[in-house]
Design an enzyme around this catalytic site. Structure first.
Site, PDB file in Angstrom:
ATOM      1  N   TYR A 143       0.844  -1.201   0.000  1.00  0.00           N
ATOM      2  CA  TYR A 143       0.000   0.000   0.000  1.00  0.00           C
ATOM      3  C   TYR A 143       0.882   1.256   0.000  1.00  0.00           C
ATOM      4  O   TYR A 143       0.687   2.170  -0.794  1.00  0.00           O
ATOM      5  CB  TYR A 143      -0.940   0.005   1.217  1.00  0.00           C
ATOM      6  CG  TYR A 143      -1.731   1.289   1.321  1.00  0.00           C
ATOM      7  CD1 TYR A 143      -1.390   2.268   2.256  1.00  0.00           C
ATOM      8  CD2 TYR A 143      -2.779   1.549   0.436  1.00  0.00           C
ATOM      9  CE1 TYR A 143      -2.094   3.470   2.319  1.00  0.00           C
ATOM     10  CE2 TYR A 143      -3.483   2.749   0.494  1.00  0.00           C
ATOM     11  CZ  TYR A 143      -3.129   3.710   1.438  1.00  0.00           C
ATOM     12  OH  TYR A 143      -3.819   4.906   1.492  1.00  0.00           O
ATOM     13  N   ARG A 190       2.197   8.457  13.051  1.00  0.00           N
ATOM     14  CA  ARG A 190       1.871   9.678  13.796  1.00  0.00           C
ATOM     15  C   ARG A 190       0.361   9.926  13.825  1.00  0.00           C
ATOM     16  O   ARG A 190      -0.177  10.403  14.821  1.00  0.00           O
ATOM     17  CB  ARG A 190       2.566  10.876  13.148  1.00  0.00           C
ATOM     18  CG  ARG A 190       2.242  12.206  13.807  1.00  0.00           C
ATOM     19  CD  ARG A 190       2.513  13.390  12.909  1.00  0.00           C
ATOM     20  NE  ARG A 190       1.741  13.362  11.657  1.00  0.00           N
ATOM     21  CZ  ARG A 190       2.060  14.045  10.581  1.00  0.00           C
ATOM     22  NH1 ARG A 190       3.143  14.810  10.581  1.00  0.00           N
ATOM     23  NH2 ARG A 190       1.322  13.981   9.478  1.00  0.00           N
ATOM     24  N   ARG A 200     -10.866   5.210  10.319  1.00  0.00           N
ATOM     25  CA  ARG A 200      -9.917   4.543   9.395  1.00  0.00           C
ATOM     26  C   ARG A 200      -8.725   4.045  10.199  1.00  0.00           C
ATOM     27  O   ARG A 200      -8.483   4.479  11.309  1.00  0.00           O
ATOM     28  CB  ARG A 200      -9.412   5.556   8.355  1.00  0.00           C
ATOM     29  CG  ARG A 200     -10.542   6.156   7.537  1.00  0.00           C
ATOM     30  CD  ARG A 200     -10.024   7.070   6.474  1.00  0.00           C
ATOM     31  NE  ARG A 200      -9.252   8.188   7.046  1.00  0.00           N
ATOM     32  CZ  ARG A 200      -8.824   9.192   6.298  1.00  0.00           C
ATOM     33  NH1 ARG A 200      -9.065   9.208   5.005  1.00  0.00           N
ATOM     34  NH2 ARG A 200      -8.145  10.176   6.828  1.00  0.00           N
ATOM     35  N   PHE A 260      14.861  19.923  -1.714  1.00  0.00           N
ATOM     36  CA  PHE A 260      13.509  19.412  -1.981  1.00  0.00           C
ATOM     37  C   PHE A 260      13.362  17.992  -1.448  1.00  0.00           C
ATOM     38  O   PHE A 260      12.336  17.614  -0.889  1.00  0.00           O
ATOM     39  CB  PHE A 260      13.239  19.464  -3.487  1.00  0.00           C
ATOM     40  CG  PHE A 260      11.979  18.775  -3.937  1.00  0.00           C
ATOM     41  CD1 PHE A 260      12.053  17.588  -4.649  1.00  0.00           C
ATOM     42  CD2 PHE A 260      10.721  19.300  -3.653  1.00  0.00           C
ATOM     43  CE1 PHE A 260      10.889  16.937  -5.086  1.00  0.00           C
ATOM     44  CE2 PHE A 260       9.561  18.660  -4.073  1.00  0.00           C
ATOM     45  CZ  PHE A 260       9.646  17.484  -4.783  1.00  0.00           C
TER      46      PHE A 260
HETATM   47  C1  LIG Z   1      12.190  11.243  -3.829  1.00  0.00           C
HETATM   48  O1  LIG Z   1      10.917  11.373  -3.213  1.00  0.00           O
HETATM   49  C2  LIG Z   1      10.552  12.613  -2.718  1.00  0.00           C
HETATM   50  C3  LIG Z   1      11.387  13.746  -2.760  1.00  0.00           C
HETATM   51  C4  LIG Z   1      10.923  14.968  -2.241  1.00  0.00           C
HETATM   52  C5  LIG Z   1       9.638  15.089  -1.654  1.00  0.00           C
HETATM   53  C6  LIG Z   1       8.807  13.959  -1.614  1.00  0.00           C
HETATM   54  C7  LIG Z   1       7.444  14.034  -0.973  1.00  0.00           C
HETATM   55  O2  LIG Z   1       7.485  14.990   0.092  1.00  0.00           O
HETATM   56  C8  LIG Z   1       6.226  15.490   0.559  1.00  0.00           C
HETATM   57  C9  LIG Z   1       6.458  16.374   1.765  1.00  0.00           C
HETATM   58  C10 LIG Z   1       5.161  17.045   2.171  1.00  0.00           C
HETATM   59  O3  LIG Z   1       4.228  17.136   1.409  1.00  0.00           O
HETATM   60  N1  LIG Z   1       5.106  17.497   3.446  1.00  0.00           N
HETATM   61  C11 LIG Z   1       3.891  18.108   3.989  1.00  0.00           C
HETATM   62  C12 LIG Z   1       3.677  17.626   5.396  1.00  0.00           C
HETATM   63  C13 LIG Z   1       2.911  16.338   5.407  1.00  0.00           C
HETATM   64  O4  LIG Z   1       2.071  16.170   4.487  1.00  0.00           O
HETATM   65  O5  LIG Z   1       3.136  15.535   6.313  1.00  0.00           O
HETATM   66  C14 LIG Z   1       4.072  19.594   4.118  1.00  0.00           C
HETATM   67  O6  LIG Z   1       5.249  20.005   4.311  1.00  0.00           O
HETATM   68  O7  LIG Z   1       3.030  20.267   4.087  1.00  0.00           O
HETATM   69  C15 LIG Z   1       5.273  14.358   0.869  1.00  0.00           C
HETATM   70  O8  LIG Z   1       5.041  14.015   2.029  1.00  0.00           O
HETATM   71  N2  LIG Z   1       4.699  13.728  -0.195  1.00  0.00           N
HETATM   72  C16 LIG Z   1       3.578  12.785   0.058  1.00  0.00           C
HETATM   73  C17 LIG Z   1       4.018  11.284   0.064  1.00  0.00           C
HETATM   74  C18 LIG Z   1       4.845  10.954   1.301  1.00  0.00           C
HETATM   75  C19 LIG Z   1       2.746  10.446   0.084  1.00  0.00           C
HETATM   76  C20 LIG Z   1       4.825  10.958  -1.188  1.00  0.00           C
HETATM   77  C21 LIG Z   1       4.976  14.082  -1.550  1.00  0.00           C
HETATM   78  C22 LIG Z   1       3.926  14.265  -2.444  1.00  0.00           C
HETATM   79  C23 LIG Z   1       4.186  14.705  -3.751  1.00  0.00           C
HETATM   80  C24 LIG Z   1       5.508  14.972  -4.131  1.00  0.00           C
HETATM   81 CL1  LIG Z   1       5.829  15.544  -5.717  1.00  0.00          CL
HETATM   82  C25 LIG Z   1       6.581  14.762  -3.243  1.00  0.00           C
HETATM   83  C26 LIG Z   1       6.318  14.288  -1.963  1.00  0.00           C
HETATM   84  C27 LIG Z   1       9.239  12.736  -2.148  1.00  0.00           C
HETATM   85  O9  LIG Z   1       8.349  11.667  -2.156  1.00  0.00           O
HETATM   86  C28 LIG Z   1       8.719  10.422  -1.630  1.00  0.00           C
END
Ligand SMILES: COc1cccc([C@H]2O[C@H](CC(=O)N[C@@H](CC(=O)O)C(=O)O)C(=O)N(CC(C)(C)C)c3ccc(Cl)cc32)c1OC
Length: 342
Positions: A143, A190, A200, A260
């Site tokens: 998942y 978390r 959920r 990033f």
């Molecule tokens: C090489 O891989 C990555 C490199 C950089 C960033 C991310 C990853 O980081 C954010 C960071 C982010 O979105 N942070 C949020 C806080 C939060 O949602 O917990 C924020 O700072 O608001 C994140 O969380 N996700 C969502 C997933 C984890 C599902 C992929 C995410 C969703 C879309 C994209 Cl294009 C990227 C990411 C990566 O993805 C693995």
């Protein structure tokens, strides 16, 4: 007028980016121009998919169809979705999704191909999990691969296609997968209190089922000792991805791409260490303090600084890891192995 209209659409896309996640939007906007628009659009397309997956007001069969077809929808000029439930926080993005489609179609074909491929595979995976529950550790990893590991795959391929990073970054997808799994497993661990109260649960029953008979009992005060043991096992499961995360970050050379990638990971290590052995996680949605987040953002700009941050959090974890804790040996092993890599 076409020029004006075109820049108006991309501006609108960045407005949506800021509406969905302010802090992360800033990091995307600081990306090298060769990646900025492509990753902004990839993020919004993923957010669109996520909004459909999260919307419990959409009937199962219709939801599965939307998720499985989303990779085609991103090519359909004018496509919008106006049937999101009233509480969906990103519903507006789908109402104005035609703006995202217009800009997606202006990307180089190579970028479109990567984004469409990941959207197709993620949509199919999400559709499968609308009628399958996460029970075994294997289904937990599958998942998380679908919803987060594939994002790591897609981004790594975009980094390579942009030529800002080596082609090898877009080939070693095991490390890229771990980048997603560490973030997703940290969020799932978390968010247990919030998720159980929403009806959920993304924790695998193979873990929590050893400590409680229902999700409600898992977070109850009456079952607190067992709840903490389940929490510690969830944390340990997430911690196992740290060596791959550091190996992945060690291969990233372009400064804006490094930040990033690194900022979400240093936030995640701080969060998972905060969660370990912390009963408050079962009662509340714990988050690292604003001041700590600001420090992490400023210090996640090179691999030596990131390794130093990880080393510091592993020391904090070591202090929280007592010999009477059933996870003691596993956690000690991950700490020792990671410290050797640093
Ligand atoms: C090489 O891989 C990555 C490199 C950089 C960033 C991310 C990853 O980081 C954010 C960071 C982010 O979105 N942070 C949020 C806080 C939060 O949602 O917990 C924020 O700072 O608001 C994140 O969380 N996700 C969502 C997933 C984890 C599902 C992929 C995410 C969703 C879309 C994209 Cl294009 C990227 C990411 C990566 O993805 C693995």
């Amino acid at each position: 007028t076409v020029k004006l209209q075109v820049s108006g659409d991309m501006k609108r896309c960045y407005d949506f980016l800021e509406m969905t996640s302010r802090s992360f939007a800033a990091v995307i906007q600081e990306l090298n121009p060769k990646l900025r628009d492509g990753i902004c659009l990839f993020y919004l397309i993923l957010r669109g998919l996520d909004t459909i997956e999260d919307d419990m007001t959409i009937p199962g069969a219709k939801k599965r169809h939307l998720l499985e077809k989303f990779h085609e929808v991103i090519y359909q000029k004018g496509w919008t979705f106006k049937e999101s439930g009233p509480d969906e926080k990103d519903a507006l993005l789908l109402v104005e999704f035609d703006v995202v489609v217009n800009e997606f179609l202006r990307l180089p074909t190579e970028y479109q191909d990567v984004i469409a491929d990941i959207t197709r595979r993620m949509g199919a995976g999400m559709a499968k999990y609308t009628h399958t529950r996460v029970e075994s550790l294997e289904s937990y990893n599958e998942y998380c691969h679908y919803v987060a590991g594939l994002v790591g795959h897609g981004l790594s391929r975009l980094f390579a296609v942009s030529t800002l990073e080596d082609a090898s970054v877009g080939e070693n997808l095991e490390l890229a997968n771990s980048m997603g799994l560490f973030l997703q497993k940290t969020n799932i661990t978390r968010d247990i209190n919030e998720d159980v109260l929403d009806g959920r649960c993304f924790w695998p029953k193979a873990i929590w089922g050893k400590y409680a008979t229902t999700e409600e009992e898992l977070i109850s005060k009456a079952n607190r000792e067992k709840g903490i043991e389940a929490l510690n096992e969830m944390c340990t499961n997430a911690l196992q991805h740290i060596p791959d995360v550091l190996a992945y970050l060690s291969q990233i050379k372009e400064p804006s791409v490094f930040r990033f990638c690194a900022i979400p990971q240093t936030m995640a290590i701080a969060t998972i260490v905060l969660c370990y052995d912390n009963a408050r996680v079962l009662d509340d949605n714990v988050k690292i303090r604003k001041g700590e987040a600001i420090k992490l953002i400023s210090q996640s700009d090179n691999i030596d600084s990131v390794k130093r941050l990880f080393y510091g959090y592993l020391n904090t974890l070591e202090k929280k890891n007592h010999p009477d804790n059933p996870m003691y040996a596993q956690v000690s092993k991950i700490i020792d192995k990671t410290k050797k890599d640093i």
